[in-house]
Design an enzyme around this catalytic site. Structure first.
Site, PDB file in Angstrom:
ATOM      1  N   HIS A  33       0.837  -1.207   0.000  1.00  0.00           N
ATOM      2  CA  HIS A  33       0.000   0.000   0.000  1.00  0.00           C
ATOM      3  C   HIS A  33       0.873   1.259   0.000  1.00  0.00           C
ATOM      4  O   HIS A  33       0.564   2.244  -0.666  1.00  0.00           O
ATOM      5  CB  HIS A  33      -0.872   0.050   1.261  1.00  0.00           C
ATOM      6  CG  HIS A  33      -1.864  -1.059   1.386  1.00  0.00           C
ATOM      7  ND1 HIS A  33      -1.738  -2.062   2.322  1.00  0.00           N
ATOM      8  CD2 HIS A  33      -3.005  -1.318   0.722  1.00  0.00           C
ATOM      9  CE1 HIS A  33      -2.754  -2.892   2.217  1.00  0.00           C
ATOM     10  NE2 HIS A  33      -3.545  -2.469   1.257  1.00  0.00           N
ATOM     11  N   GLN A  57     -18.447  -5.443  -0.477  1.00  0.00           N
ATOM     12  CA  GLN A  57     -17.657  -6.372  -1.294  1.00  0.00           C
ATOM     13  C   GLN A  57     -17.333  -7.674  -0.568  1.00  0.00           C
ATOM     14  O   GLN A  57     -16.530  -8.460  -1.059  1.00  0.00           O
ATOM     15  CB  GLN A  57     -16.398  -5.696  -1.827  1.00  0.00           C
ATOM     16  CG  GLN A  57     -15.337  -5.370  -0.803  1.00  0.00           C
ATOM     17  CD  GLN A  57     -14.248  -4.469  -1.365  1.00  0.00           C
ATOM     18  OE1 GLN A  57     -14.442  -3.285  -1.601  1.00  0.00           O
ATOM     19  NE2 GLN A  57     -13.054  -5.019  -1.573  1.00  0.00           N
TER      20      GLN A  57
HETATM   21  O1  PAF Z   1      -8.245  -3.356  -3.195  1.00  0.00           O
HETATM   22  C1  PAF Z   1      -8.850  -3.010  -2.157  1.00  0.00           C
HETATM   23  O2  PAF Z   1      -8.281  -2.898  -1.066  1.00  0.00           O
HETATM   24  C2  PAF Z   1     -10.330  -2.719  -2.230  1.00  0.00           C
HETATM   25  O3  PAF Z   1     -10.964  -3.570  -3.124  1.00  0.00           O
HETATM   26  C3  PAF Z   1     -10.646  -1.246  -2.543  1.00  0.00           C
HETATM   27  C4  PAF Z   1     -10.147  -0.867  -3.928  1.00  0.00           C
HETATM   28  C5  PAF Z   1      -9.998  -0.350  -1.500  1.00  0.00           C
HETATM   29  C6  PAF Z   1     -12.166  -1.014  -2.517  1.00  0.00           C
HETATM   30  O4  PAF Z   1     -12.698  -1.294  -1.271  1.00  0.00           O
END
Ligand code: PAF
Length: 274
Positions: A33, A57
């Site tokens: 990240h 999600q």
């Molecule tokens: O890749 C991720 O961590 C997630 O899918 C995102 C893009 C932050 C969306 O919640």
């Protein structure tokens, strides 16, 4: 580094800046990240990272409740990486009323691979990313290649909705042994962590075979699935696809090997461009 817990606070912090670069995350940050943040930093006059664990999600049986929330260390890391604003809304802030409008990606992109094993996943991802884009109004957003299908779908979404946002892809960060960095690696026991590199080794073997001229992709995939299964993994898929749309390989098209497999209760994904 400024912190915004609501859309109003975010807009207040952003006032006066013209070019916004953006890195969306669900927190529990690792070097992968932070590499996205460092890549985003020189692309704008203000860099925003979001931390939001997006319920939309996750399937009901998945790890939404137990997904690690590591706010203090995330902030320390983001500040050190040069992030200017952290947008960390609560669910109440981002979804003050149920999100009944959703972004529905087309089945041919979103119902295969990850979407096949995690139905509805990309509706959740596209919906939250669209909403975060609306809040932050970035002119550039950086996504990791580790989530290869997500990156492809976000690119298509931006194109289809004519959003004035450049999507920048960032290479996957790996541990010394080659394991792709992932927040979910933290779920692995010491023994599983040693075994975990086998997923990337399986993809490396597939990619090497393709580079050497193998075109029997079904055989390659079956061999890779069997090899991981024999080590105790439960593979969802190991496959070779076209990079552009993740459809079956065609002559001359750039390819990518992708895999997802469960090691005990931890589901890992990875990919390797051929
Ligand atoms: O890749 C991720 O961590 C997630 O899918 C995102 C893009 C932050 C969306 O919640």
């Amino acid at each position: 580094m400024l912190i915004a817990h609501s859309i109003a606070e975010l807009r207040h912090h952003l006032a006066g800046f013209t070019d916004h670069s953006f890195v969306p995350t669900m927190g529990n940050l690792h070097e992968g990240h932070l590499a996205l943040v460092r890549q985003a930093k020189p692309l704008a006059d203000v860099t925003v990272a979001s931390i939001f664990v997006n319920r939309l999600q996750f399937l009901p049986h998945e790890d939404f409740d137990t997904y690690p929330r590591t706010w203090d260390s995330d902030c320390t890391k983001l500040e050190a990486a040069g992030c200017d604003i952290v947008f960390a809304p609560s669910e109440q802030d981002l979804y003050p009323e149920p999100q009944t409008f959703k972004v529905q990606p087309p089945a041919e992109l979103a119902d295969m691979l990850e979407g096949h094993f995690r139905p509805g996943f990309f509706v959740g991802v596209c919906t939250v990313v669209m909403k975060l884009f609306a809040c932050i109004q970035p002119h550039v957003a950086v996504f990791g290649k580790k989530d290869y299908q997500q990156l492809m779908i976000i690119r298509r979404m931006v194109q289809q909705f004519a959003l004035p946002i450049e999507i920048v892809a960032s290479e996957t960060c790996r541990a010394d042994d080659g394991l792709a960095l992932s927040s979910r690696n933290g779920y692995l026991s010491a023994e599983e962590r040693v075994e975990a590199v086998q997923l990337s080794l399986a993809l490396q073997a597939m990619a090497a075979a393709v580079r050497a001229g193998e075109t029997d992709f079904a055989k390659l995939e079956a061999q890779a699935m069997a090899a991981l299964s024999a080590r105790g993994w439960k593979p969802d898929y190991l496959t070779v696809r076209r990079q552009s749309d993740l459809q079956a390989p065609t002559p001359g098209a750039p390819l990518v090997a992708l895999g997802a497999a469960r090691l005990s209760s931890t589901r890992l994904i990875d990919n390797l461009e051929v």
